[in-house]
Design an enzyme around this catalytic site. Structure first.
Site, PDB file in Angstrom:
ATOM      1  CG  ASP A   8      14.934  84.723  88.052  1.00 30.42           C
ATOM      2  OD1 ASP A   8      16.100  84.580  88.495  1.00 30.42           O
ATOM      3  OD2 ASP A   8      14.578  84.291  86.937  1.00 30.42           O
ATOM      4  CD  GLU A  39      13.468  85.526  83.533  1.00 39.28           C
ATOM      5  OE1 GLU A  39      13.635  85.669  82.314  1.00 39.28           O
ATOM      6  OE2 GLU A  39      13.342  84.411  84.074  1.00 39.28           O
ATOM      7  CG  ASN A  40      10.284  85.682  86.058  1.00 34.11           C
ATOM      8  OD1 ASN A  40      11.375  85.281  86.464  1.00 34.11           O
ATOM      9  ND2 ASN A  40       9.740  85.240  84.938  1.00 34.11           N
ATOM     10  CG  HIS A  68       9.998  85.266  81.275  1.00 33.40           C
ATOM     11  ND1 HIS A  68       8.873  84.845  80.592  1.00 33.40           N
ATOM     12  CD2 HIS A  68      10.394  84.211  82.036  1.00 33.40           C
ATOM     13  CE1 HIS A  68       8.589  83.599  80.947  1.00 33.40           C
ATOM     14  NE2 HIS A  68       9.497  83.185  81.811  1.00 33.40           N
ATOM     15  CG  HIS A 153      18.195  83.836  82.776  1.00 31.88           C
ATOM     16  ND1 HIS A 153      17.707  84.224  83.999  1.00 31.88           N
ATOM     17  CD2 HIS A 153      17.138  83.390  82.074  1.00 31.88           C
ATOM     18  CE1 HIS A 153      16.397  84.035  84.024  1.00 31.88           C
ATOM     19  NE2 HIS A 153      16.028  83.526  82.872  1.00 31.88           N
ATOM     20  CG  HIS A 178      15.743  80.046  83.616  1.00 33.11           C
ATOM     21  ND1 HIS A 178      14.690  80.705  83.011  1.00 33.11           N
ATOM     22  CD2 HIS A 178      15.663  78.749  83.221  1.00 33.11           C
ATOM     23  CE1 HIS A 178      14.005  79.825  82.275  1.00 33.11           C
ATOM     24  NE2 HIS A 178      14.563  78.642  82.391  1.00 33.11           N
ATOM     25  CG  HIS A 180      12.024  81.171  89.301  1.00 33.27           C
ATOM     26  ND1 HIS A 180      10.755  81.611  88.998  1.00 33.27           N
ATOM     27  CD2 HIS A 180      12.847  81.854  88.470  1.00 33.27           C
ATOM     28  CE1 HIS A 180      10.803  82.501  88.018  1.00 33.27           C
ATOM     29  NE2 HIS A 180      12.059  82.659  87.672  1.00 33.27           N
TER      30      HIS A 180
HETATM   31 FE   LIG Z   1      12.826  83.754  85.981  1.00 31.61          FE
HETATM   32 FE   LIG Z   2      14.064  82.746  82.949  1.00 33.35          FE
END
Ligand SMILES: [Fe+2]
Ligand SMILES: [Fe+2]
Length: 272
Positions: A8, A39-40, A68, A153, A178, A180
């Site tokens: 991510d 996604e981030n 996200h 994820h 997910h 991180h």
């Molecule tokens: Fe994430």
């Molecule tokens: Fe996530």
């Protein structure tokens, strides 16, 4: 096929690091396919179309998403015309975009990339095990496609490990995203599928999973809603893994972690 997967991207710090370093990483490691979870990417929440374009220009072949996915609502109208942005497969039927993409590399080899969400401690979604099995019934590893990459994820390592064992021998790579936080369990499962429970993030680790630590800590200490979380803006660590696959079988021959820059211990796979 040599596959680079990056976890991510969180905010500007993560975007800048990936955009600055991916071209050189691709060259140095002879990468054939680069799949990156984004996604981030946009200020920690979602992916704005213009930022997706910048990541593609820097050498990302496919961008995956997660819970996200729609935080930047512009993506909802954009994703239908951007097949290399892949949202979770088990979103409800009728959701814009697709949960997988069949990519043809410049040399003609084909790879299937899918994004699937877990359900433990996550939003209630359709069964990731059943839907992934359905998807794979239309693609044969080593026959119709040279490689299959699944970004799973999910929050729970138990669900991630179960998912990987369920698909062992049927896909090239199951990699978690997910949390991180990179895990040290990268390995090739008995059936030949490479697995790592979480790739980690491309973001500033002097933070709480990529977000500024003062505001994030205060939420836990005071148990009251505080200021909006903002991505930490120190130097990012680019986190991911490099997988080599056998084109005849599509199964993994090697898997190695990659961590470059920032606060984490460094790991660089052998150049190919
Ligand atoms: Fe994430
Ligand atoms: Fe996530």
């Amino acid at each position: 096929m040599r596959i680079l997967f990056l976890g991510d991207i969180v905010g500007r710090s993560g975007r800048d690091a990936v955009e600055a370093q991916l071209p050189e990483l691709r060259r140095r490691l002879s990468v054939d396919l680069a799949v990156v979870n984004a996604e981030n990417a946009s200020h920690g929440f979602g992916l704005a179309p213009a930022m997706a374009d910048s990541l593609f220009a820097a050498g990302c072949d496919v961008l995956t998403l997660g819970n996200h996915a729609w935080d930047r609502k512009e993506l909802i109208g954009h994703i239908g015309g951007a097949p290399r942005i892949v949202r979770p497969l088990n979103f409800p039927p009728g959701t814009p975009g697709a949960g997988s993409v069949l990519l043809t590399l410049a040399d003609g080899r084909r790879a299937l990339i899918a994004n699937v969400m877990g359900r433990l401690f996550m939003d209630a979604l359709d069964d990731p095990f059943r839907l992934t099995t359905e998807l794979l019934s239309r693609h044969r590893l080593g026959t119709t496609v040279s490689a299959i990459v699944i970004d799973f994820h999910a929050e729970a390592t138990s669900e991630k490990a179960a998912f990987a064992h369920h698909l062992d021998g049927k896909v090239s790579l199951v990699v978690g995203t997910h949390t991180h936080t990179p895990t040290a369990d990268h390995r090739i499962l008995p059936g030949g599928t490479a697995f790592q429970a979480d790739a980690g993030m491309c973001g500033d680790y002097d933070s709480v999973i990529g977000m500024g630590k003062e505001a994030a800590v205060a939420r836990f200490v005071r148990k009251m809603p505080g200021e909006r979380l903002q991505p930490a803006d120190g130097e990012a660590t680019i986190c991911g893994l490099l997988v080599d696959t056998d084109d005849r079988t599509g199964l993994a021959r090697s898997v190695a972690p990659l961590r470059v820059g920032g606060a984490l211990s460094q790991a660089m796979p052998e150049p190919g």
